[in-house]
Write a protein that holds these residues in place. Structure first.
Motif, PDB file in Angstrom:
ATOM      1  N   ARG A 194       0.877  -0.903  -0.010  1.00 11.09           N
ATOM      2  CA  ARG A 194      -0.034   0.147  -0.001  1.00 11.09           C
ATOM      3  C   ARG A 194       0.960   1.287   0.111  1.00 11.09           C
ATOM      4  NH1 ARG A 194      -3.380  -3.033   3.587  1.00 11.09           N
ATOM      5  NH2 ARG A 194      -2.521  -1.982   5.362  1.00 11.09           N
ATOM      6  N   GLU A 195       1.996   1.198   0.713  1.00 14.42           N
ATOM      7  CA  GLU A 195       2.894   2.328   0.795  1.00 14.42           C
ATOM      8  C   GLU A 195       3.465   2.535  -0.544  1.00 14.42           C
ATOM      9  OE1 GLU A 195       5.637   2.267   3.867  1.00 14.42           O
ATOM     10  OE2 GLU A 195       4.188   2.083   5.549  1.00 14.42           O
ATOM     11  N   ASN A 196       3.744   1.284  -1.373  1.00 17.48           N
ATOM     12  CA  ASN A 196       4.565   1.589  -2.540  1.00 17.48           C
ATOM     13  C   ASN A 196       3.388   2.054  -3.543  1.00 17.48           C
ATOM     14  OD1 ASN A 196       6.527   0.319  -1.522  1.00 17.48           O
ATOM     15  ND2 ASN A 196       6.525  -1.635  -2.749  1.00 17.48           N
ATOM     16  N   PHE A 197       2.260   2.112  -3.360  1.00 17.48           N
ATOM     17  CA  PHE A 197       1.147   2.552  -4.293  1.00 17.48           C
ATOM     18  C   PHE A 197       1.057   3.851  -4.213  1.00 17.48           C
ATOM     19  CE2 PHE A 197      -0.511  -1.974  -5.175  1.00 17.48           C
ATOM     20  CZ  PHE A 197      -0.359  -1.893  -6.431  1.00 17.48           C
ATOM     21  N   GLN A 198       0.992   4.190  -2.533  1.00 23.90           N
ATOM     22  CA  GLN A 198       0.868   5.725  -2.521  1.00 23.90           C
ATOM     23  C   GLN A 198       1.849   6.379  -3.034  1.00 23.90           C
ATOM     24  OE1 GLN A 198       0.734   5.693   1.756  1.00 23.90           O
ATOM     25  NE2 GLN A 198      -1.514   5.078   1.826  1.00 23.90           N
ATOM     26  N   LYS A 199       3.179   6.241  -3.106  1.00 24.44           N
ATOM     27  CA  LYS A 199       4.552   6.676  -3.575  1.00 24.44           C
ATOM     28  C   LYS A 199       4.233   6.838  -4.934  1.00 24.44           C
ATOM     29  CE  LYS A 199       7.701   5.577   0.313  1.00 24.44           C
ATOM     30  NZ  LYS A 199       8.953   5.002   0.591  1.00 24.44           N
ATOM     31  N   VAL A 200       3.880   5.800  -5.562  1.00 20.12           N
ATOM     32  CA  VAL A 200       3.665   5.741  -7.037  1.00 20.12           C
ATOM     33  C   VAL A 200       2.807   6.755  -7.349  1.00 20.12           C
ATOM     34  CG1 VAL A 200       2.775   4.411  -8.914  1.00 20.12           C
ATOM     35  CG2 VAL A 200       4.216   3.366  -7.357  1.00 20.12           C
ATOM     36  N   SER A 201       1.468   6.923  -6.755  1.00 23.55           N
ATOM     37  CA  SER A 201       0.625   8.064  -7.039  1.00 23.55           C
ATOM     38  C   SER A 201       1.277   9.391  -6.918  1.00 23.55           C
ATOM     39  CB  SER A 201      -0.514   7.870  -6.163  1.00 23.55           C
ATOM     40  OG  SER A 201      -1.210   6.571  -6.604  1.00 23.55           O
ATOM     41  N   LEU A 202       1.938   9.631  -5.845  1.00 19.60           N
ATOM     42  CA  LEU A 202       2.656  10.934  -5.683  1.00 19.60           C
ATOM     43  C   LEU A 202       3.746  11.169  -6.728  1.00 19.60           C
ATOM     44  CD1 LEU A 202       2.939  10.716  -1.768  1.00 19.60           C
ATOM     45  CD2 LEU A 202       1.476  12.354  -3.036  1.00 19.60           C
ATOM     46  N   ALA A 203       4.351  10.159  -6.845  1.00 22.15           N
ATOM     47  CA  ALA A 203       5.460  10.294  -7.967  1.00 22.15           C
ATOM     48  C   ALA A 203       4.961  10.673  -9.467  1.00 22.15           C
ATOM     49  CB  ALA A 203       6.313   9.212  -8.225  1.00 22.15           C
ATOM     50  N   LYS A 204       3.773  10.157  -9.644  1.00 21.14           N
ATOM     51  CA  LYS A 204       2.874  10.587 -10.878  1.00 21.14           C
ATOM     52  C   LYS A 204       3.011  12.006 -10.930  1.00 21.14           C
ATOM     53  CE  LYS A 204      -1.034   9.504 -13.409  1.00 21.14           C
ATOM     54  NZ  LYS A 204      -2.532   8.801 -13.107  1.00 21.14           N
ATOM     55  N   GLU A 205       2.208  12.486  -9.829  1.00 21.31           N
ATOM     56  CA  GLU A 205       1.861  13.754  -9.875  1.00 21.31           C
ATOM     57  C   GLU A 205       3.097  14.554  -9.935  1.00 21.31           C
ATOM     58  OE1 GLU A 205      -1.352  14.998 -10.202  1.00 21.31           O
ATOM     59  OE2 GLU A 205      -1.553  12.986 -10.497  1.00 21.31           O
ATOM     60  N   LEU A 206       4.172  14.345  -9.090  1.00 17.05           N
ATOM     61  CA  LEU A 206       5.300  15.327  -9.306  1.00 17.05           C
ATOM     62  C   LEU A 206       6.076  15.153 -10.763  1.00 17.05           C
ATOM     63  CD1 LEU A 206       7.107  14.362  -5.893  1.00 17.05           C
ATOM     64  CD2 LEU A 206       6.347  16.484  -6.711  1.00 17.05           C
ATOM     65  N   SER A 207       6.217  13.905 -11.318  1.00 16.90           N
ATOM     66  CA  SER A 207       6.435  13.721 -12.638  1.00 16.90           C
ATOM     67  C   SER A 207       6.099  14.765 -13.645  1.00 16.90           C
ATOM     68  CB  SER A 207       6.366  12.273 -13.237  1.00 16.90           C
ATOM     69  OG  SER A 207       6.922  12.120 -14.328  1.00 16.90           O
ATOM     70  N   LYS A 208       4.652  14.779 -13.558  1.00 16.45           N
ATOM     71  CA  LYS A 208       3.611  15.736 -14.367  1.00 16.45           C
ATOM     72  C   LYS A 208       4.305  17.091 -14.362  1.00 16.45           C
ATOM     73  CE  LYS A 208      -1.180  16.803 -15.488  1.00 16.45           C
ATOM     74  NZ  LYS A 208      -2.362  16.719 -15.174  1.00 16.45           N
ATOM     75  N   GLN A 209       4.382  17.460 -12.876  1.00 18.98           N
ATOM     76  CA  GLN A 209       4.926  18.958 -12.718  1.00 18.98           C
ATOM     77  C   GLN A 209       6.125  18.968 -13.374  1.00 18.98           C
ATOM     78  OE1 GLN A 209       4.941  19.764  -8.513  1.00 18.98           O
ATOM     79  NE2 GLN A 209       2.790  18.891  -8.073  1.00 18.98           N
TER      80      GLN A 209
END
Length: 226
Positions: free
Chosen positions: A191-206
């Motif tokens: 679950r922690e990995n999935f949360q980090k993946v979602s956050l990384a997705k947003e940062l990557s977009k920025q």
């Protein structure tokens, strides 16, 4: 069962506590959430005791950390260009280029752009050292900008595949770890990995948006429209 993975696979250590992280040069984390990065300044993932899934998350971390480093390099190149051109930190790239043109008027300085490749060109057999420094910074800025955009495209595809397979991955981890205590611990890790993946997705977009703004500004300076 196979899962999407388009990056070079990293080997995982047997200990669950050993984090999976890309070996990108460590850089300080400035405006990035502490819930995404380790204290060393890299995105890390926890092990879930399924090698194929651990490798998948490791590949995502590696790709994101590469983009994070490229984004940092892009900002550093902009800052150094501002210093070379005598601009304030708040000035735009356009203001920096204009300063350079005025200071080196005899060299007929121009921004050239073809595709995603841009450069600062000057006429004359002997180019002043300060102008050469500016040209180098523009070259470094171009390289970093292209890398940020390329990594965003790659990462977004990887993340999309992982998030679409979330339920399947959860079942795989559960089936591979029948002991109850192992299940609880590793499901928390997942679950922690999935949360980090979602956050990384947003940062990557920025990061990608920042790079696109640089491209657009340089295109305008070259008299083009992206």
């Amino acid at each position: 069962m196979s899962f999407f993975c388009c990056c070079h696979c990293l080997s995982a250590a047997p200990e669950e506590r050993e984090a999976l992280s890309a070996h990108y040069p460590k850089r300080p984390c400035r405006d990035i959430g502490a819930d995404v990065f380790s204290k060393e300044g890299t995105l890390t993932m926890k092990l879930v005791n399924v090698l194929e899934i651990d490798t998948l998350f490791s590949a995502i971390a590696e790709t994101f950390n590469k983009q994070h480093g490229d984004h940092w390099a892009m900002k550093e190149a902009i800052q150094r260009l501002k210093e070379v051109s005598g601009c304030a930190p708040t000035n735009t790239l356009a203001a920096c280029i204009e300063n350079i043109k005025q200071e080196h008027g005899a060299c007929n300085v121009q921004v050239h752009m073809k595709g995603y490749r841009f450069s600062l060109v000057a006429e004359g057999k002997e180019v002043p050292e300060k102008l050469e420094q500016a040209q180098r910074q523009v070259g470094e800025l171009n390289h970093a900008t292209k890398c940020v955009i390329a990594m965003e495209m790659k990462l977004q595809e990887m993340v999309r595949s992982v998030l679409q397979s979330q339920s399947q991955l959860e079942e795989t981890v559960k089936a591979a770890n029948p002991e109850y205590l192992d299940q609880v611990r590793l499901e928390v890790n997942l679950r922690e990995n999935f949360q980090k993946v979602s956050l990384a997705k947003e940062l990557s977009k920025q990061y990608g948006e920042d790079a696109s703004r640089v491209l657009k500004e340089m295109a305008q300076l070259a008299g083009l429209t992206l």
